[in-house]
Design a protein around this motif. Structure first.
Motif, PDB file in Angstrom:
ATOM      1  N   ARG A  18      41.503  -4.546 -39.403  1.00 56.49           N
ATOM      2  CA  ARG A  18      42.216  -5.766 -38.995  1.00 56.49           C
ATOM      3  C   ARG A  18      43.114  -5.500 -37.788  1.00 56.49           C
ATOM      4  O   ARG A  18      43.242  -6.345 -36.897  1.00 56.49           O
ATOM      5  CB  ARG A  18      43.030  -6.312 -40.172  1.00 56.49           C
ATOM      6  N   GLN A  21      40.831  -5.284 -34.806  1.00 57.48           N
ATOM      7  CA  GLN A  21      40.358  -6.626 -34.471  1.00 57.48           C
ATOM      8  C   GLN A  21      41.456  -7.417 -33.755  1.00 57.48           C
ATOM      9  O   GLN A  21      41.193  -8.146 -32.792  1.00 57.48           O
ATOM     10  CB  GLN A  21      39.929  -7.358 -35.747  1.00 57.48           C
ATOM     11  N   THR A  22      42.704  -7.247 -34.209  1.00 61.32           N
ATOM     12  CA  THR A  22      43.831  -7.918 -33.547  1.00 61.32           C
ATOM     13  C   THR A  22      43.958  -7.470 -32.098  1.00 61.32           C
ATOM     14  O   THR A  22      44.171  -8.275 -31.189  1.00 61.32           O
ATOM     15  CB  THR A  22      45.135  -7.617 -34.307  1.00 61.32           C
ATOM     16  N   ILE A  25      41.196  -9.106 -30.000  1.00 61.75           N
ATOM     17  CA  ILE A  25      41.462 -10.527 -29.749  1.00 61.75           C
ATOM     18  C   ILE A  25      42.571 -10.674 -28.712  1.00 61.75           C
ATOM     19  O   ILE A  25      42.485 -11.508 -27.795  1.00 61.75           O
ATOM     20  CB  ILE A  25      41.832 -11.248 -31.066  1.00 61.75           C
ATOM     21  N   LYS A  61      41.681 -21.713 -29.460  1.00 57.59           N
ATOM     22  CA  LYS A  61      41.466 -21.552 -30.901  1.00 57.59           C
ATOM     23  C   LYS A  61      40.389 -22.500 -31.414  1.00 57.59           C
ATOM     24  O   LYS A  61      39.655 -22.164 -32.359  1.00 57.59           O
ATOM     25  CB  LYS A  61      42.776 -21.802 -31.655  1.00 57.59           C
ATOM     26  N   ARG A  64      37.203 -20.743 -30.290  1.00 56.76           N
ATOM     27  CA  ARG A  64      37.015 -19.424 -30.915  1.00 56.76           C
ATOM     28  C   ARG A  64      37.890 -19.344 -32.173  1.00 56.76           C
ATOM     29  O   ARG A  64      39.060 -18.949 -32.113  1.00 56.76           O
ATOM     30  CB  ARG A  64      37.378 -18.310 -29.935  1.00 56.76           C
ATOM     31  N   PRO A  65      37.347 -19.718 -33.338  1.00 60.79           N
ATOM     32  CA  PRO A  65      38.143 -19.746 -34.582  1.00 60.79           C
ATOM     33  C   PRO A  65      38.749 -18.394 -34.943  1.00 60.79           C
ATOM     34  O   PRO A  65      39.767 -18.342 -35.647  1.00 60.79           O
ATOM     35  CB  PRO A  65      37.124 -20.188 -35.640  1.00 60.79           C
ATOM     36  N   GLU A  66      38.163 -17.262 -34.455  1.00 56.91           N
ATOM     37  CA  GLU A  66      38.697 -15.943 -34.817  1.00 56.91           C
ATOM     38  C   GLU A  66      40.095 -15.721 -34.266  1.00 56.91           C
ATOM     39  O   GLU A  66      40.816 -14.829 -34.741  1.00 56.91           O
ATOM     40  CB  GLU A  66      37.759 -14.828 -34.334  1.00 56.91           C
ATOM     41  N   SER A  68      42.513 -17.540 -34.782  1.00 59.15           N
ATOM     42  CA  SER A  68      43.447 -17.943 -35.841  1.00 59.15           C
ATOM     43  C   SER A  68      43.746 -16.799 -36.803  1.00 59.15           C
ATOM     44  O   SER A  68      44.659 -16.906 -37.628  1.00 59.15           O
ATOM     45  CB  SER A  68      42.885 -19.147 -36.616  1.00 59.15           C
ATOM     46  N   THR A  69      43.001 -15.709 -36.711  1.00 60.02           N
ATOM     47  CA  THR A  69      43.268 -14.564 -37.582  1.00 60.02           C
ATOM     48  C   THR A  69      44.419 -13.704 -37.056  1.00 60.02           C
ATOM     49  O   THR A  69      44.798 -12.723 -37.695  1.00 60.02           O
ATOM     50  CB  THR A  69      42.014 -13.681 -37.714  1.00 60.02           C
ATOM     51  N   LYS A 131      49.095 -11.711 -41.281  1.00 57.63           N
ATOM     52  CA  LYS A 131      47.647 -11.722 -41.032  1.00 57.63           C
ATOM     53  C   LYS A 131      47.003 -10.342 -41.201  1.00 57.63           C
ATOM     54  O   LYS A 131      45.797 -10.194 -41.029  1.00 57.63           O
ATOM     55  CB  LYS A 131      47.323 -12.240 -39.619  1.00 57.63           C
TER      56      LYS A 131
END
Length: 363
Positions: A18, A21-22, A25, A61, A64-66, A68-69, A131
C-alpha cells in the motif's frame, strides 16, 4: 523553533504494497500536475497557480478511481511540491543562475509523501496512517513539541522512515561565556583555537574499496537481471552506511562543541567553488563541512549558544599575534612569522584568527 524527528518504520508486506502504491499514485499526480502547468505556460502563456492545480485532483479522481485510495491531503501536498519546484526555478532565473527546470519523475524516482495536517496518529509503538493502517514504529526517543507534518520516506535500500516536523519551545541552558574559533580542514576534521583537534574519520575513503568492488559487480551484471537488481542494492547499502556514519559523527562532534562553548565561530566557505579543485573534490565531499556546520547551528540554537560565520579571506595567511601576512602553500603545515617569531600549527593560527574576527563582528 522547528525541529525534525526521524524514526524507523517496520511495515508488514501488505502495508509495504500500500505504501508503494501510494508513492506511485503520488508520482502520477506529480507528473500530471507538472505537465498541465508546463503546457499552459508554453502553449497558452498562462500561469496555473497551486490552488488551480489542486482543484484538478477531484476531476482526476473521477477518471482514475485508484486516486481515492490515497488520503486527499497527501495528493494536495503533491501539487504543492510542484508549485514549490516552479517557484525555486523562477527564483534562480532572476539572478541569472543555472535554473534547472522542474523534471518529471520516472518509475522508482518518487520516494516520499507527506501528511500536511491530519490523517495520521501516533499511539505507542504504532503509527496510524490513513488509507494504509497501523504501522509499527520504533520510537528511540520521545517526540517533544507539537507535531505539524509527517513525511513517510523510502530509502534507496527499501527501508521506511517517518519524519515528524515539530514546533517546540526551546529551554536553553545558561549562556556559556567561552568562545572558540573552528578551522575545518582535510588533514584534521577541525582544529580549535585552543589547539585541540578532531581527527578526520575519512568515511568514504575507508569504504572506497568495498564500494568499487560492489560497483564493478553492478557494471558486469546484465540489464534487467536479478543479479543486477541485487548488485544495485549492495551499492546502495554501502552508500547508506557511509552517509549514516558521517551523519552520526557530525552529530557527536557538534554536540561536543555546543556543550562546551557559548560562541562558536566558523569560516563562511564557498564549498561548491572549492570542489572545482579536482585534486581535492573527493576529500572535500567526504568531510561534509556544510552538514557539520548546519547541525552545529541547530544544536546551538536549542542550547542558547550562537554560531557566527566570518569571511575566510587570509585567515590562514595572517599571523594571529602581529597581523603580518605570511604566505603559505597547502603543503606548509607550520606558521612561522618572520616579524614576531610566532611558530605554531597553521590550522590553530587560522582558528585563532577566525575567533578574533567572529568576536569583532559581535562588538
Amino acid at each position: 523553533m522547528p525541529k525534525a524527528y526521524r524514526y524507523r518504520l517496520y511495515p508488514t508486506k501488505s502495508q509495504v504494497s500500500r505504501l508503494e502504491q501510494t508513492l506511485e499514485i503520488c508520482r502520477w499526480v506529480y507528473n500530471e500536475t507538472l505537465a498541465m502547468r508546463k503546457n499552459a505556460c508554453e502553449q497558452e502563456q498562462k500561469h496555473i497557480s497551486y490552488y488551480e492545480s489542486k482543484r484538478q485532483i477531484p476531476l482526476w479522481k473521477k477518471e482514475r478511481p485508484e486516486l481515492s485510495t490515497v488520503y486527499s491531503q497527501v495528493l494536495q501536498d503533491v501539487s504543492l511540491r510542484v508549485d514549490l519546484a516552479f517557484k525555486a526555478f523562477f527564483r534562480r532565473v532572476k539572478p541569472g543562475e543555472k535554473p534547472g527546470y522542474p523534471r518529471f519523475k520516472g518509475k522508482g524516482r518518487y520516494d516520499s509523501f507527506t501528511y500536511p495536517q491530519y490523517g495520521f496518529k501516533l499511539d505507542g509503538d504504532r503509527l496510524h496512517l490513513s488509507k494504509i493502517g497501523d504501522v509499527r514504529i520504533v520510537l528511540h526517543r520521545p517526540v517533544n513539541g507539537t507535531i505539524k507534518t509527517l513525511t513517510i520516506r523510502r530509502s534507496s535500500t527499501r527501508k521506511w522512515y517517518a519524519s515528524f516536523s515539530v514546533e517546540d519551545d526551546p529551554s536553553p541552558t545558561p549562556q556559556k561565556e567561552t568562545a572558540v574559533g573552528i578551522d575545518v580542514g582535510l588533514e584534521s576534521f577541525v582544529t580549535l583555537s585552543n589547539g585541540e583537534k578532531i581527527e578526520n574519520p575519512r568515511f568514504f575513503r575507508t569504504d572506497e574499496k568495498a564500494l568499487a568492488k560492489a560497483q564493478r559487480k553492478l557494471s558486469k551484471a546484465g540489464k534487467g537481471t536479478r543479479e543486477r537488481k541485487k548488485a544495485r542494492k549492495i551499492v546502495a547499502y554501502v552508500h547508506e552506511r557511509i552517509a549514516n556514519r558521517r551523519l552520526n559523527f557530525a552529530h557527536q562532534a557538534s554536540r561536543h562543541l555546543v556543550d562546551r562553548f557559548g560562541t562558536i565561530v566558523f569560516e563562511d566557505l564557498n564549498i561548491e567553488k572549492m570542489k572545482k579543485n579536482h585534486h581535492l573534490a573527493k576529500s572535500i565531499a567526504d568531510v561534509a563541512w556544510n552538514q557539520f556546520i548546519v547541525i552545529t547551528k541547530s544544536k546551538a540554537e536549542e542550547a542558547g549558544s550562537r554560531v557566527i560565520l566570518v569571511n575566510p579571506r587570509n585567515t590562514s595567511q595572517t599571523c594571529s599575534r602581529c597581523g603580518m601576512i605570511v604566505a603559505k602553500t597547502l603543503s606548509d603545515r607550520v606558521h612561522s612569522c618572520p616579524r614576531c617569531g610566532l611558530v605554531m600549527d597553521r590550522d590553530q593560527n587560522a582558528a585563532i584568527n577566525i575567533m578574533r574576527l567572529g568576536l569583532q563582528s559581535q562588538g
